[in-house]
Design an enzyme around this catalytic site. Structure first.
Site, PDB file in Angstrom:
ATOM      1  N   TRP A  31       0.862  -1.201   0.000  1.00 58.61           N
ATOM      2  CA  TRP A  31       0.000   0.000   0.000  1.00 58.61           C
ATOM      3  C   TRP A  31       0.883   1.231   0.000  1.00 58.61           C
ATOM      4  CZ3 TRP A  31      -5.101   2.037   0.853  1.00 58.61           C
ATOM      5  CH2 TRP A  31      -6.128   1.107   0.638  1.00 58.61           C
ATOM      6  N   GLU A  67      -0.768  -6.361   7.595  1.00 57.56           N
ATOM      7  CA  GLU A  67      -0.140  -7.689   7.479  1.00 57.56           C
ATOM      8  C   GLU A  67       1.308  -7.702   7.976  1.00 57.56           C
ATOM      9  OE1 GLU A  67      -2.112  -6.418   4.739  1.00 57.56           O
ATOM     10  OE2 GLU A  67      -3.694  -7.531   5.761  1.00 57.56           O
ATOM     11  N   CYS A  89       3.432   2.415   5.086  1.00 58.61           N
ATOM     12  CA  CYS A  89       3.015   3.819   5.060  1.00 58.61           C
ATOM     13  C   CYS A  89       1.503   3.859   5.202  1.00 58.61           C
ATOM     14  CB  CYS A  89       3.461   4.459   3.753  1.00 58.61           C
ATOM     15  SG  CYS A  89       2.795   6.124   3.533  1.00 58.61           S
ATOM     16  N   ILE A  91      -1.662   6.304   5.591  1.00 56.66           N
ATOM     17  CA  ILE A  91      -2.029   7.708   5.382  1.00 56.66           C
ATOM     18  C   ILE A  91      -3.458   7.932   5.865  1.00 56.66           C
ATOM     19  CG2 ILE A  91      -2.359   9.509   3.645  1.00 56.66           C
ATOM     20  CD1 ILE A  91      -0.097   8.218   2.031  1.00 56.66           C
ATOM     21  N   THR A  95     -11.798   7.413   6.527  1.00 58.48           N
ATOM     22  CA  THR A  95     -12.335   6.339   7.352  1.00 58.48           C
ATOM     23  C   THR A  95     -11.502   6.188   8.621  1.00 58.48           C
ATOM     24  OG1 THR A  95     -10.959   4.541   6.550  1.00 58.48           O
ATOM     25  CG2 THR A  95     -12.873   5.123   5.213  1.00 58.48           C
ATOM     26  N   HIS A  97     -10.029   3.532   9.314  1.00 49.65           N
ATOM     27  CA  HIS A  97      -9.016   2.510   9.068  1.00 49.65           C
ATOM     28  C   HIS A  97      -7.647   2.949   9.565  1.00 49.65           C
ATOM     29  CE1 HIS A  97     -11.784   0.193   6.608  1.00 49.65           C
ATOM     30  NE2 HIS A  97     -10.860  -0.748   6.540  1.00 49.65           N
ATOM     31  N   PHE A 122       9.937  -0.915  13.874  1.00 56.72           N
ATOM     32  CA  PHE A 122       8.695  -0.292  13.401  1.00 56.72           C
ATOM     33  C   PHE A 122       9.041   0.812  12.400  1.00 56.72           C
ATOM     34  CE2 PHE A 122       5.144   2.790  14.030  1.00 56.72           C
ATOM     35  CZ  PHE A 122       4.068   1.960  13.782  1.00 56.72           C
ATOM     36  N   ARG A 136       9.245  12.173   4.191  1.00 61.34           N
ATOM     37  CA  ARG A 136       9.905  11.262   5.147  1.00 61.34           C
ATOM     38  C   ARG A 136      10.370   9.946   4.522  1.00 61.34           C
ATOM     39  NH1 ARG A 136       6.637  14.727   7.097  1.00 61.34           N
ATOM     40  NH2 ARG A 136       6.868  15.607   9.197  1.00 61.34           N
TER      41      ARG A 136
HETATM   42  N1  RBF Z   1      -2.520  -0.241   4.264  1.00 61.81           N
HETATM   43  C1  RBF Z   1      -1.448   0.570   4.384  1.00 61.81           C
HETATM   44  O1  RBF Z   1      -0.323   0.060   4.487  1.00 61.81           O
HETATM   45  N2  RBF Z   1      -1.579   1.924   4.394  1.00 61.81           N
HETATM   46  C2  RBF Z   1      -2.789   2.540   4.298  1.00 61.81           C
HETATM   47  O2  RBF Z   1      -2.840   3.790   4.279  1.00 61.81           O
HETATM   48  C3  RBF Z   1      -3.942   1.719   4.174  1.00 61.81           C
HETATM   49  N3  RBF Z   1      -5.152   2.287   4.093  1.00 61.81           N
HETATM   50  C4  RBF Z   1      -6.232   1.498   3.984  1.00 61.81           C
HETATM   51  C5  RBF Z   1      -7.517   2.073   3.885  1.00 61.81           C
HETATM   52  C6  RBF Z   1      -8.631   1.283   3.733  1.00 61.81           C
HETATM   53  C7  RBF Z   1      -9.981   1.939   3.628  1.00 61.81           C
HETATM   54  C8  RBF Z   1      -8.487  -0.145   3.688  1.00 61.81           C
HETATM   55  C9  RBF Z   1      -9.686  -1.044   3.509  1.00 61.81           C
HETATM   56  C10 RBF Z   1      -7.238  -0.715   3.782  1.00 61.81           C
HETATM   57  C11 RBF Z   1      -6.106   0.080   3.928  1.00 61.81           C
HETATM   58  N4  RBF Z   1      -4.836  -0.502   4.009  1.00 61.81           N
HETATM   59  C12 RBF Z   1      -3.750   0.306   4.149  1.00 61.81           C
HETATM   60  C13 RBF Z   1      -4.624  -1.956   3.850  1.00 61.81           C
HETATM   61  C14 RBF Z   1      -4.549  -2.718   5.167  1.00 61.81           C
HETATM   62  O3  RBF Z   1      -3.285  -2.549   5.766  1.00 61.81           O
HETATM   63  C15 RBF Z   1      -4.785  -4.224   4.883  1.00 61.81           C
HETATM   64  O4  RBF Z   1      -3.860  -4.679   3.935  1.00 61.81           O
HETATM   65  C16 RBF Z   1      -6.176  -4.523   4.393  1.00 61.81           C
HETATM   66  O5  RBF Z   1      -7.142  -3.902   5.207  1.00 61.81           O
HETATM   67  C17 RBF Z   1      -6.402  -6.042   4.360  1.00 61.81           C
HETATM   68  O6  RBF Z   1      -7.578  -6.289   3.698  1.00 61.81           O
END
Ligand code: RBF
Length: 158
Positions: A31, A67, A89, A91, A95, A97, A122, A136
Site C-alpha cells: 500500500w 499484514e 506507510c 495515510i 475512514t 481505518h 517499526f 519522510r
Molecule cells: N494499508 C497501508 O499500508 N496503508 C494505508 O494507508 C492503508 N489504508 C487502507 C484504507 C482502507 C480503507 C483499507 C480497507 C485498507 C487500507 N490498508 C492500508 C490496507 C490494510 O493494511 C490491509 O492490507 C487490508 O485492510 C487487508 O484487507
C-alpha cells in the site's frame, strides 16, 4: 508530527558495529508503494553501506501494513535472521481505518519483538497526507527506511 523537527537520515555512530555476518529480514507493505519502495531502498542501502552482505538480507512483501505483524513474526521466528525491519506507510483518510491499522501494527510489532526476543523495527510512516509521507521517505525530512535500518543495527549492538 513528532518527526517534523528531525531528519530521519541523521544518526549517531553509537552502538553501530560490524554487521558483515548479521542477517536481516525486511518486510514491506505494498500500500502506498511509491512511498514504501523508497523506504525499502533507504533501509537496504543503509544496511549495505554499513557492511551487510546482499545474501544476508531477505526481502518479503505483504499487501498492507496490517499484514506486517504476522509477516514480521514469520521472519523473526527464523533462526537464520538476527533482526527484522517492517516498512509501511499509513495515510490518514476519511475512514477510521487509519487508527485501526496504525494501532494494530504498532501493538503487533511490539509483541513480536518481545515474543522472539529479537529486534523487530517499526519502520511505518503514519502521516496526515501523501506529501508528509514523501517528505519522510527520501524527501526534506530524510528517510524513515534509513532510520529503521540504523535502529536495527543499534539494537544488535545494544
Ligand atoms: N494499508 C497501508 O499500508 N496503508 C494505508 O494507508 C492503508 N489504508 C487502507 C484504507 C482502507 C480503507 C483499507 C480497507 C485498507 C487500507 N490498508 C492500508 C490496507 C490494510 O493494511 C490491509 O492490507 C487490508 O485492510 C487487508 O484487507
Amino acid at each position: 508530527m513528532a518527526s517534523s523537527l528531525k531528519n530521519l537520515s541523521e544518526y549517531s555512530n553509537k552502538n553501530i558495529g560490524d554487521i558483515s555476518q548479521k542477517r536481516f529480514g525486511i518486510v514491506v507493505a505494498e500500500w502506498n508503494s511509491e512511498v514504501t519502495d523508497a523506504l525499502l531502498k533507504g533501509a537496504y542501502d543503509t544496511l549495505l553501506k554499513h557492511g551487510a552482505k546482499e545474501e544476508n538480507i531477505v526481502i518479503k512483501t505483504v499487501a498492507g501494513s496490517y499484514e506486517l505483524s504476522l509477516a514480521s513474526q514469520w521472519l523473526a521466528e527464523r533462526t537464520d535472521i538476527d533482526a527484522v525491519i517492517a516498512l509501511g506507510c499509513i495515510i490518514q483518510g476519511q475512514t477510521r481505518h487509519f487508527d485501526f491499522i496504525s494501532h494494530a501494527v504498532a501493538i503487533g510489532i511490539t509483541e513480536v519483538n518481545l515474543k522472539y526476543n529479537k529486534p523487530v523495527i517499526f519502520g511505518v510512516l503514519t502521516t496526515d497526507n501523501l506529501a508528509q509521507a514523501i517528505d519522510r521517505s527520501g524527501g526534506k525530512h530524510g528517510n524513515k527506511g534509513d532510520e529503521a535500518a540504523i535502529t536495527a543495527i543499534k539494537m544488535l549492538f545494544f
